[in-house]
Design a protein around this motif. Sequence first.
Motif, PDB file in Angstrom:
ATOM      1  N   LEU A 270       2.102  -6.812  -1.234  1.00 30.86           N
ATOM      2  CA  LEU A 270       1.227  -5.771  -0.689  1.00 30.86           C
ATOM      3  C   LEU A 270       1.902  -4.404  -0.730  1.00 30.86           C
ATOM      4  O   LEU A 270       1.249  -3.387  -0.956  1.00 30.86           O
ATOM      5  CB  LEU A 270       0.837  -6.123   0.756  1.00 30.86           C
ATOM      6  CG  LEU A 270      -0.149  -7.280   0.895  1.00 30.86           C
ATOM      7  CD1 LEU A 270      -0.459  -7.526   2.358  1.00 30.86           C
ATOM      8  CD2 LEU A 270      -1.425  -6.983   0.130  1.00 30.86           C
ATOM      9  N   CYS A 271       3.218  -4.383  -0.510  1.00 31.34           N
ATOM     10  CA  CYS A 271       3.977  -3.135  -0.556  1.00 31.34           C
ATOM     11  C   CYS A 271       3.812  -2.462  -1.927  1.00 31.34           C
ATOM     12  O   CYS A 271       3.800  -1.242  -2.055  1.00 31.34           O
ATOM     13  CB  CYS A 271       5.467  -3.376  -0.313  1.00 31.34           C
ATOM     14  SG  CYS A 271       5.865  -3.545   1.415  1.00 31.34           S
ATOM     15  N   PHE A 272       3.673  -3.300  -2.910  1.00 31.34           N
ATOM     16  CA  PHE A 272       3.545  -2.811  -4.279  1.00 31.34           C
ATOM     17  C   PHE A 272       2.217  -2.078  -4.475  1.00 31.34           C
ATOM     18  O   PHE A 272       2.128  -1.093  -5.192  1.00 31.34           O
ATOM     19  CB  PHE A 272       3.642  -4.008  -5.234  1.00 31.34           C
ATOM     20  CG  PHE A 272       3.783  -3.639  -6.665  1.00 31.34           C
ATOM     21  CD1 PHE A 272       4.988  -3.109  -7.140  1.00 31.34           C
ATOM     22  CD2 PHE A 272       2.727  -3.801  -7.549  1.00 31.34           C
ATOM     23  CE1 PHE A 272       5.114  -2.755  -8.456  1.00 31.34           C
ATOM     24  CE2 PHE A 272       2.865  -3.454  -8.873  1.00 31.34           C
ATOM     25  CZ  PHE A 272       4.062  -2.933  -9.336  1.00 31.34           C
ATOM     26  N   PHE A 273       1.175  -2.577  -3.791  1.00 38.58           N
ATOM     27  CA  PHE A 273      -0.162  -2.005  -3.977  1.00 38.58           C
ATOM     28  C   PHE A 273      -0.502  -0.941  -2.943  1.00 38.58           C
ATOM     29  O   PHE A 273      -1.306  -0.072  -3.194  1.00 38.58           O
ATOM     30  CB  PHE A 273      -1.223  -3.105  -3.904  1.00 38.58           C
ATOM     31  CG  PHE A 273      -1.156  -4.050  -5.062  1.00 38.58           C
ATOM     32  CD1 PHE A 273      -1.490  -3.609  -6.343  1.00 38.58           C
ATOM     33  CD2 PHE A 273      -0.744  -5.357  -4.892  1.00 38.58           C
ATOM     34  CE1 PHE A 273      -1.422  -4.482  -7.413  1.00 38.58           C
ATOM     35  CE2 PHE A 273      -0.673  -6.225  -5.957  1.00 38.58           C
ATOM     36  CZ  PHE A 273      -1.018  -5.787  -7.234  1.00 38.58           C
ATOM     37  N   GLY A 274       0.038  -1.068  -1.760  1.00 38.17           N
ATOM     38  CA  GLY A 274      -0.373  -0.138  -0.713  1.00 38.17           C
ATOM     39  C   GLY A 274       0.764   0.104   0.257  1.00 38.17           C
ATOM     40  O   GLY A 274       1.931   0.084  -0.120  1.00 38.17           O
ATOM     41  N   ASP A 275       0.404   0.292   1.488  1.00 37.88           N
ATOM     42  CA  ASP A 275       1.421   0.659   2.474  1.00 37.88           C
ATOM     43  C   ASP A 275       1.213  -0.135   3.754  1.00 37.88           C
ATOM     44  O   ASP A 275       0.768   0.417   4.764  1.00 37.88           O
ATOM     45  CB  ASP A 275       1.307   2.172   2.733  1.00 37.88           C
ATOM     46  CG  ASP A 275       2.551   2.686   3.437  1.00 37.88           C
ATOM     47  OD1 ASP A 275       3.549   1.950   3.501  1.00 37.88           O
ATOM     48  OD2 ASP A 275       2.503   3.818   3.943  1.00 37.88           O
ATOM     49  N   PRO A 276       1.506  -1.436   3.723  1.00 35.19           N
ATOM     50  CA  PRO A 276       1.297  -2.241   4.936  1.00 35.19           C
ATOM     51  C   PRO A 276       2.270  -1.844   6.041  1.00 35.19           C
ATOM     52  O   PRO A 276       3.345  -1.315   5.778  1.00 35.19           O
ATOM     53  CB  PRO A 276       1.561  -3.667   4.455  1.00 35.19           C
ATOM     54  CG  PRO A 276       2.436  -3.519   3.275  1.00 35.19           C
ATOM     55  CD  PRO A 276       2.104  -2.215   2.637  1.00 35.19           C
ATOM     56  N   HIS A 277       1.860  -2.101   7.256  1.00 33.67           N
ATOM     57  CA  HIS A 277       2.595  -1.649   8.427  1.00 33.67           C
ATOM     58  C   HIS A 277       3.588  -2.731   8.864  1.00 33.67           C
ATOM     59  O   HIS A 277       3.191  -3.835   9.266  1.00 33.67           O
ATOM     60  CB  HIS A 277       1.600  -1.354   9.545  1.00 33.67           C
ATOM     61  CG  HIS A 277       2.148  -0.421  10.559  1.00 33.67           C
ATOM     62  ND1 HIS A 277       2.785  -0.830  11.684  1.00 33.67           N
ATOM     63  CD2 HIS A 277       2.148   0.944  10.604  1.00 33.67           C
ATOM     64  CE1 HIS A 277       3.164   0.223  12.389  1.00 33.67           C
ATOM     65  NE2 HIS A 277       2.791   1.316  11.759  1.00 33.67           N
ATOM     66  N   ILE A 278       4.878  -2.432   8.823  1.00 38.81           N
ATOM     67  CA  ILE A 278       5.876  -3.478   9.087  1.00 38.81           C
ATOM     68  C   ILE A 278       5.880  -3.923  10.550  1.00 38.81           C
ATOM     69  O   ILE A 278       5.979  -5.119  10.841  1.00 38.81           O
ATOM     70  CB  ILE A 278       7.293  -3.031   8.622  1.00 38.81           C
ATOM     71  CG1 ILE A 278       8.327  -4.131   8.836  1.00 38.81           C
ATOM     72  CG2 ILE A 278       7.743  -1.760   9.288  1.00 38.81           C
ATOM     73  CD1 ILE A 278       8.277  -5.242   7.841  1.00 38.81           C
ATOM     74  N   THR A 279       5.752  -2.991  11.507  1.00 40.02           N
ATOM     75  CA  THR A 279       5.795  -3.393  12.922  1.00 40.02           C
ATOM     76  C   THR A 279       4.626  -4.322  13.261  1.00 40.02           C
ATOM     77  O   THR A 279       4.810  -5.335  13.931  1.00 40.02           O
ATOM     78  CB  THR A 279       5.739  -2.174  13.877  1.00 40.02           C
ATOM     79  OG1 THR A 279       5.780  -0.990  13.090  1.00 40.02           O
ATOM     80  CG2 THR A 279       6.862  -2.202  14.865  1.00 40.02           C
ATOM     81  N   THR A 280       3.451  -3.937  12.787  1.00 41.34           N
ATOM     82  CA  THR A 280       2.283  -4.792  13.039  1.00 41.34           C
ATOM     83  C   THR A 280       2.513  -6.177  12.451  1.00 41.34           C
ATOM     84  O   THR A 280       2.186  -7.198  13.070  1.00 41.34           O
ATOM     85  CB  THR A 280       1.013  -4.191  12.401  1.00 41.34           C
ATOM     86  OG1 THR A 280       1.065  -2.769  12.520  1.00 41.34           O
ATOM     87  CG2 THR A 280      -0.231  -4.721  13.070  1.00 41.34           C
ATOM     88  N   ALA A 281       3.091  -6.177  11.266  1.00 42.69           N
ATOM     89  CA  ALA A 281       3.364  -7.460  10.618  1.00 42.69           C
ATOM     90  C   ALA A 281       4.312  -8.300  11.466  1.00 42.69           C
ATOM     91  O   ALA A 281       4.094  -9.501  11.681  1.00 42.69           O
ATOM     92  CB  ALA A 281       3.966  -7.235   9.236  1.00 42.69           C
ATOM     93  N   LEU A 282       5.352  -7.668  12.000  1.00 39.65           N
ATOM     94  CA  LEU A 282       6.332  -8.409  12.820  1.00 39.65           C
ATOM     95  C   LEU A 282       5.693  -8.918  14.108  1.00 39.65           C
ATOM     96  O   LEU A 282       5.951 -10.055  14.527  1.00 39.65           O
ATOM     97  CB  LEU A 282       7.542  -7.519  13.128  1.00 39.65           C
ATOM     98  CG  LEU A 282       8.464  -7.269  11.927  1.00 39.65           C
ATOM     99  CD1 LEU A 282       9.597  -6.325  12.310  1.00 39.65           C
ATOM    100  CD2 LEU A 282       9.037  -8.569  11.378  1.00 39.65           C
ATOM    101  N   VAL A 283       4.857  -8.070  14.713  1.00 32.49           N
ATOM    102  CA  VAL A 283       4.177  -8.501  15.942  1.00 32.49           C
ATOM    103  C   VAL A 283       3.270  -9.706  15.636  1.00 32.49           C
ATOM    104  O   VAL A 283       3.227 -10.676  16.389  1.00 32.49           O
ATOM    105  CB  VAL A 283       3.362  -7.335  16.553  1.00 32.49           C
ATOM    106  CG1 VAL A 283       2.460  -7.845  17.664  1.00 32.49           C
ATOM    107  CG2 VAL A 283       4.286  -6.258  17.069  1.00 32.49           C
ATOM    108  N   THR A 284       2.600  -9.620  14.496  1.00 31.82           N
ATOM    109  CA  THR A 284       1.733 -10.732  14.096  1.00 31.82           C
ATOM    110  C   THR A 284       2.542 -12.016  13.933  1.00 31.82           C
ATOM    111  O   THR A 284       2.156 -13.077  14.412  1.00 31.82           O
ATOM    112  CB  THR A 284       1.033 -10.413  12.763  1.00 31.82           C
ATOM    113  OG1 THR A 284       0.471  -9.116  12.857  1.00 31.82           O
ATOM    114  CG2 THR A 284      -0.041 -11.428  12.466  1.00 31.82           C
TER     115      THR A 284
END
Lengths: 226, 313
Positions: free
Chosen positions: A116-130
Amino acid sequence: MWAVIKKELKTYFYSPIGYVFIGLFLIMFSIFFYIDVFQYSSVNFEYIFYSGATILTFIVPILTMRTIAEERKNGTEQLLLTSPLSITKVVLGKFIAAALIVLITELCTFLYFGILCFFGDPHITTALVTLLGFLLLAMAYISFGILASSITENQIIAGVITIGFFILVWFLPQFNTAFSSFSLINLFSTFPEGQIDIANTITYITFTIMCLLLTVIVMQRRKSVR
Amino acid sequence: MIELKNVTKKYGKVLAVDDISFKIEDGEIMGLLGPNGAGKSTTMNMITGFIEPTDGEIIVDGYDMSRRPKKAKREIGYMPEGVPLYSDLKVKEFVTYMAEIKQVRRKERKDKVEKVIKETGLSDVKNKLIKNLSRGYKQRVSLAGALVSDPKILILDEPTVGLDPKQITEIRSLIKDLGKTHTVILSSHILSEVSQICTRVIIINKGKIVAIDTPENLENRVSNKNCIYVTVEDKENKMDTIKDRIKDIQKVEFVEKNEDGTKQYVIEAKQGIDLRKTIFSEFAKENITIFEMKKADTTLEDAFMKLIEGGKK
């Protein structure tokens, strides 16, 4: 306790169980990833976990159904329970080992995060919380699975009880909204929004502790009625 | 030292072990003997702390099993019935795992595992998966698991079941060697085994202790008569009058007539007298030919049967 964790991890990976669990999860996760990213053109890593959480319902029993039932059937519980280890440590060891497998699985999902990082800009903190929420949900599931495994010496029955319970609490809110806070999977929904809900976190942790405690009590009690 | 005080175990309404008490001193090899379902395994499971007695006290090496289980369990090496093992592990991994859960110190662990693998003759198979081993080897792996923590007390539940004769003799001599340095309790329903290995025997039946004694004393306890079996050819029918010729004979009893015309008798002598020499010379004078002569030996088998049957009445 470390000895039990180590041995449990070994059996997960010497037998197909560990690979089946991780493999099944990643296959399902990939399908959801494909649907989310290509059908809905979303680059939200955390949204995939809404669907990802439902996979747990069906695959956690793979991990947990053998934990205690198998020892009981093979008689190896005699070795464990006549050792100086306390029952609490045995149960905790098995729980932590299963939780570690889920953690390993979570680490694998970073692969998708990378894509996803390659295509866009996902949010790392949200990902970690998830991922934290996902782990908490998995821990609650695992603890119930171990409890189910401790009350029977038949692995299949333990597995069916576990899945049955998960599906029941999943759909409880459909019957009456009063039950909505009993639905373990619903409690997860706040985490992909990026917030650690204290009430939900505590619910997960207390549910986990309660199940593990009940497991210890079941095993303790079997000492006098066996 | 192991001490059981008025230990009772009930399964629901079924009384598996009924108020038994005994004491095993250090260095003894104690045999637990009894028919199937007598309560042997239940007793052993209680001593090892696997199950709790309904009533009574179990003291292992000075520690009460129900109050200080950790200390008590550390002194025990247990080889359960049916040798349960983790079949997915390799031999060395299993023994190491046993060392870990028995809380052998990290520093000593490696050496102790190697040592016990050598002692039990597992060096050749130590990297094999347990599920691929034969029964005899599995038994040894189980024994290695019990021995690895260097316990003072060894409890072996039917250690020779399912082995071939060669393996049985090997395991027996291994147990005998272990008996020099450990207190051993073993259960068995093979009597010759117990009389060969054990220094003392507990006979239990239906959850109750029928007798505790050395194998020799148990045999003597039952053999109170001094009997000799003879098979003779007696053409002149002189056996009927032989009692008058030899004064020490108390009774002559006809047993059966064999196909070749010889007859078998039991001759009962007065206590403490070995009549065999007299019989030999006197019978020759009477023209009775002796085909076979045997002093009646009571075995542990007889003792066992008598005690068990006595318990029923």
